[in-house]
Design a protein around this motif. Structure first.
Motif, PDB file in Angstrom:
ATOM      1  N   ALA A 143       0.844  -1.196   0.000  1.00  0.00           N
ATOM      2  CA  ALA A 143       0.000   0.000   0.000  1.00  0.00           C
ATOM      3  C   ALA A 143       0.876   1.242   0.000  1.00  0.00           C
ATOM      4  CB  ALA A 143      -0.930  -0.004   1.212  1.00  0.00           C
ATOM      5  N   ALA A 144       1.923   1.254   0.829  1.00  0.00           N
ATOM      6  CA  ALA A 144       2.855   2.395   0.858  1.00  0.00           C
ATOM      7  C   ALA A 144       4.127   1.998   1.580  1.00  0.00           C
ATOM      8  CB  ALA A 144       2.219   3.603   1.544  1.00  0.00           C
ATOM      9  N   HIS A 145       5.260   2.346   1.010  1.00  0.00           N
ATOM     10  CA  HIS A 145       6.546   2.165   1.679  1.00  0.00           C
ATOM     11  C   HIS A 145       6.785   3.324   2.641  1.00  0.00           C
ATOM     12  CE1 HIS A 145       8.059  -1.211  -0.676  1.00  0.00           C
ATOM     13  NE2 HIS A 145       7.604  -0.614  -1.764  1.00  0.00           N
ATOM     14  N   ASP A 146       7.531   3.064   3.681  1.00  0.00           N
ATOM     15  CA  ASP A 146       8.065   4.156   4.475  1.00  0.00           C
ATOM     16  C   ASP A 146       8.910   5.016   3.527  1.00  0.00           C
ATOM     17  OD1 ASP A 146      10.084   5.587   6.164  1.00  0.00           O
ATOM     18  OD2 ASP A 146       9.019   4.555   7.778  1.00  0.00           O
ATOM     19  N   PRO A 147       8.712   6.344   3.483  1.00  0.00           N
ATOM     20  CA  PRO A 147       9.433   7.168   2.499  1.00  0.00           C
ATOM     21  C   PRO A 147      10.949   7.081   2.610  1.00  0.00           C
ATOM     22  CG  PRO A 147       8.333   8.530   4.151  1.00  0.00           C
ATOM     23  CD  PRO A 147       7.797   7.139   4.312  1.00  0.00           C
ATOM     24  N   ARG A 148      11.453   6.692   3.780  1.00  0.00           N
ATOM     25  CA  ARG A 148      12.906   6.597   3.926  1.00  0.00           C
ATOM     26  C   ARG A 148      13.474   5.387   3.192  1.00  0.00           C
ATOM     27  NH1 ARG A 148      12.577   7.104  10.304  1.00  0.00           N
ATOM     28  NH2 ARG A 148      10.778   5.796   9.726  1.00  0.00           N
ATOM     29  N   THR A 191     -14.946  -9.447  -2.538  1.00  0.00           N
ATOM     30  CA  THR A 191     -13.563  -9.143  -2.183  1.00  0.00           C
ATOM     31  C   THR A 191     -13.520  -8.133  -1.045  1.00  0.00           C
ATOM     32  OG1 THR A 191     -12.787  -9.519  -4.450  1.00  0.00           O
ATOM     33  CG2 THR A 191     -11.357  -8.236  -3.011  1.00  0.00           C
ATOM     34  N   THR A 192     -12.655  -8.395  -0.074  1.00  0.00           N
ATOM     35  CA  THR A 192     -12.378  -7.420   0.970  1.00  0.00           C
ATOM     36  C   THR A 192     -10.893  -7.072   0.927  1.00  0.00           C
ATOM     37  OG1 THR A 192     -11.962  -9.136   2.627  1.00  0.00           O
ATOM     38  CG2 THR A 192     -14.211  -8.289   2.467  1.00  0.00           C
ATOM     39  N   VAL A 193     -10.579  -5.811   1.176  1.00  0.00           N
ATOM     40  CA  VAL A 193      -9.200  -5.349   1.214  1.00  0.00           C
ATOM     41  C   VAL A 193      -8.968  -4.688   2.562  1.00  0.00           C
ATOM     42  CG1 VAL A 193      -7.427  -3.910   0.147  1.00  0.00           C
ATOM     43  CG2 VAL A 193      -9.199  -4.968  -1.278  1.00  0.00           C
ATOM     44  N   THR A 194      -7.974  -5.186   3.289  1.00  0.00           N
ATOM     45  CA  THR A 194      -7.653  -4.678   4.619  1.00  0.00           C
ATOM     46  C   THR A 194      -6.198  -4.219   4.630  1.00  0.00           C
ATOM     47  OG1 THR A 194      -9.173  -6.287   5.595  1.00  0.00           O
ATOM     48  CG2 THR A 194      -7.603  -5.227   7.081  1.00  0.00           C
ATOM     49  N   GLU A 195      -5.949  -3.071   5.252  1.00  0.00           N
ATOM     50  CA  GLU A 195      -4.578  -2.582   5.344  1.00  0.00           C
ATOM     51  C   GLU A 195      -3.967  -2.942   6.693  1.00  0.00           C
ATOM     52  OE1 GLU A 195      -2.633   1.694   5.834  1.00  0.00           O
ATOM     53  OE2 GLU A 195      -3.437   1.423   3.789  1.00  0.00           O
ATOM     54  N   VAL A 196      -2.750  -3.468   6.650  1.00  0.00           N
ATOM     55  CA  VAL A 196      -1.987  -3.744   7.862  1.00  0.00           C
ATOM     56  C   VAL A 196      -0.629  -3.065   7.710  1.00  0.00           C
ATOM     57  CG1 VAL A 196      -3.152  -5.952   8.255  1.00  0.00           C
ATOM     58  CG2 VAL A 196      -0.995  -5.899   7.001  1.00  0.00           C
ATOM     59  N   SER A 197       0.111  -2.983   8.787  1.00  0.00           N
ATOM     60  CA  SER A 197       1.439  -2.393   8.709  1.00  0.00           C
ATOM     61  C   SER A 197       2.422  -3.207   9.529  1.00  0.00           C
ATOM     62  CB  SER A 197       1.428  -0.940   9.196  1.00  0.00           C
ATOM     63  OG  SER A 197       1.039  -0.864  10.549  1.00  0.00           O
ATOM     64  N   THR A 245      13.615   2.905  12.506  1.00  0.00           N
ATOM     65  CA  THR A 245      12.426   2.052  12.476  1.00  0.00           C
ATOM     66  C   THR A 245      11.520   2.531  11.353  1.00  0.00           C
ATOM     67  OG1 THR A 245      12.516   1.565  14.843  1.00  0.00           O
ATOM     68  CG2 THR A 245      10.410   1.213  13.738  1.00  0.00           C
ATOM     69  N   THR A 246      11.283   1.659  10.382  1.00  0.00           N
ATOM     70  CA  THR A 246      10.426   1.990   9.242  1.00  0.00           C
ATOM     71  C   THR A 246       9.059   1.333   9.410  1.00  0.00           C
ATOM     72  OG1 THR A 246      11.208   0.090   7.952  1.00  0.00           O
ATOM     73  CG2 THR A 246      12.398   2.175   7.697  1.00  0.00           C
ATOM     74  N   THR A 247       8.058   1.960   8.822  1.00  0.00           N
ATOM     75  CA  THR A 247       6.701   1.414   8.829  1.00  0.00           C
ATOM     76  C   THR A 247       6.255   1.203   7.391  1.00  0.00           C
ATOM     77  OG1 THR A 247       6.152   2.556  10.886  1.00  0.00           O
ATOM     78  CG2 THR A 247       4.314   1.764   9.544  1.00  0.00           C
ATOM     79  N   THR A 248       5.938  -0.035   7.050  1.00  0.00           N
ATOM     80  CA  THR A 248       5.487  -0.385   5.701  1.00  0.00           C
ATOM     81  C   THR A 248       4.018  -0.778   5.761  1.00  0.00           C
ATOM     82  OG1 THR A 248       7.696  -1.233   5.218  1.00  0.00           O
ATOM     83  CG2 THR A 248       5.939  -1.820   3.684  1.00  0.00           C
ATOM     84  N   ARG A 249       3.219  -0.176   4.898  1.00  0.00           N
ATOM     85  CA  ARG A 249       1.786  -0.480   4.850  1.00  0.00           C
ATOM     86  C   ARG A 249       1.508  -1.464   3.721  1.00  0.00           C
ATOM     87  NH1 ARG A 249       0.091   5.218   3.679  1.00  0.00           N
ATOM     88  NH2 ARG A 249      -1.902   4.217   3.150  1.00  0.00           N
ATOM     89  N   ILE A 250       0.694  -2.455   4.046  1.00  0.00           N
ATOM     90  CA  ILE A 250       0.410  -3.553   3.126  1.00  0.00           C
ATOM     91  C   ILE A 250      -1.089  -3.723   2.978  1.00  0.00           C
ATOM     92  CG2 ILE A 250       0.662  -6.061   2.757  1.00  0.00           C
ATOM     93  CD1 ILE A 250       3.309  -4.666   2.547  1.00  0.00           C
ATOM     94  N   ASN A 251      -1.551  -3.966   1.739  1.00  0.00           N
ATOM     95  CA  ASN A 251      -2.946  -4.342   1.498  1.00  0.00           C
ATOM     96  C   ASN A 251      -3.064  -5.857   1.478  1.00  0.00           C
ATOM     97  OD1 ASN A 251      -4.260  -1.815   1.233  1.00  0.00           O
ATOM     98  ND2 ASN A 251      -3.436  -1.578  -0.838  1.00  0.00           N
ATOM     99  N   ILE A 252      -4.009  -6.381   2.228  1.00  0.00           N
ATOM    100  CA  ILE A 252      -4.331  -7.813   2.183  1.00  0.00           C
ATOM    101  C   ILE A 252      -5.690  -7.954   1.523  1.00  0.00           C
ATOM    102  CG2 ILE A 252      -4.863  -9.876   3.524  1.00  0.00           C
ATOM    103  CD1 ILE A 252      -2.829  -8.994   5.562  1.00  0.00           C
TER     104      ILE A 252
END
Length: 257
Positions: A143-148, A191-197, A245-252
């Motif tokens: 869904a989105a990478h940590d910008p760093r 279909t369901t789409v859930t975001e996790v990080s 510490t990076t935070t990566t957002r993922i769509n499931i």
């Protein structure tokens, strides 16, 4: 270098450098997929088995999980690691078009795999045919990478005479709406789409470079000449605050057949 060749080269290091990333994301994917005891599962692009092992635990000895991967090194290592589990089979296979009869599986999982395939919409259609009535497909995508993180890749690339080409990502992965539209077009009913990080911590620049070099990011690291990598790492160390510490957002995405 192809995707399969890259993952074959990093098979020994993949998900094995002491950084939390692939394993917690695979666990989240399998939790969302809700495998049942006795299910027959296909894990497409199984890598070193993070999702495969979680699914195997859920289906139990009365179920079965088949893991396929296009990289021989992944297959060899994951097959050896799961040899004691009778409900697991690991074999070479193409996640683009898995070679199994129609309606072979109750569940298909694909952890951070589909966007690497040459034709993701066609893969979704192939997966739909492999599922039994009432079956489910569960896959993850960024869904989105940590910008760093992309900033680190760009900095490393400045030390390469010819930076690695950026992969082209199919537009179906852009938004939850595009993910739902793609699975509907492939014949899925709901279909369901859930975001996790997931948070990943790096003590220093050396650890970050090692992690980048343990997956597809290795193309960026390997584009830097060996004699320039210390300077590239030093530049990375100076550009960020440590520990990082990076935070990566993922769509499931979970789609019902």
């Amino acid at each position: 270098m192809t995707v399969a060749e890259t993952f074959d080269r990093v098979a020994a290091q993949y998900d094995n450098v002491g950084v939390d990333f692939f394993t917690p994301l695979a666990a989240a994917l399998v939790t969302a997929a809700q495998p049942h005891p006795g299910d027959r599962v296909l894990d497409a692009g199984c890598g070193r088995g993070a999702a495969l092992l979680a699914a195997a635990g859920a289906v139990g000895p009365e179920g079965h999980v088949t893991g396929i991967d296009f990289a021989p090194g992944m297959v060899e290592r994951t097959a050896a690691a799961t040899a004691s589990l009778p409900q697991v089979t690991v074999q070479w296979g193409d996640a683009q078009a898995p070679a199994f009869p129609d309606e072979s599986f109750d569940l298909i999982t694909a952890a951070l795999v589909l966007f690497f395939l040459p034709d993701p919409p066609a893969a979704l259609t192939a997966y739909r045919k492999l599922l039994r009535p009432g079956g489910r497909l569960a896959f993850s995508s960024f869904a989105a990478h940590d910008p760093r993180y992309p900033a680190a890749l760009r900095l490393l690339s400045t030390f390469a005479p010819a930076p690695a080409a950026r992969p082209q990502i199919d537009p179906l992965f852009e938004t939850p709406d595009s993910l739902r539209a793609a699975t509907t077009a492939a014949g899925f009913a709901r279909t369901t789409v859930t975001e996790v990080s997931v948070e990943s911590t790096f003590d220093n620049a050396e650890r970050l470079v090692t992690w980048i070099g343990s997956h597809m990011g290795s193309q960026v690291v390997e584009a830097v000449p060996v004699d320039r990598r210390p300077a590239a790492t030093e530049a990375l160390a100076a550009s960020l605050e440590w520990p990082l510490t990076t935070t990566t957002r993922i769509n499931i995405t979970v789609a019902d057949a």
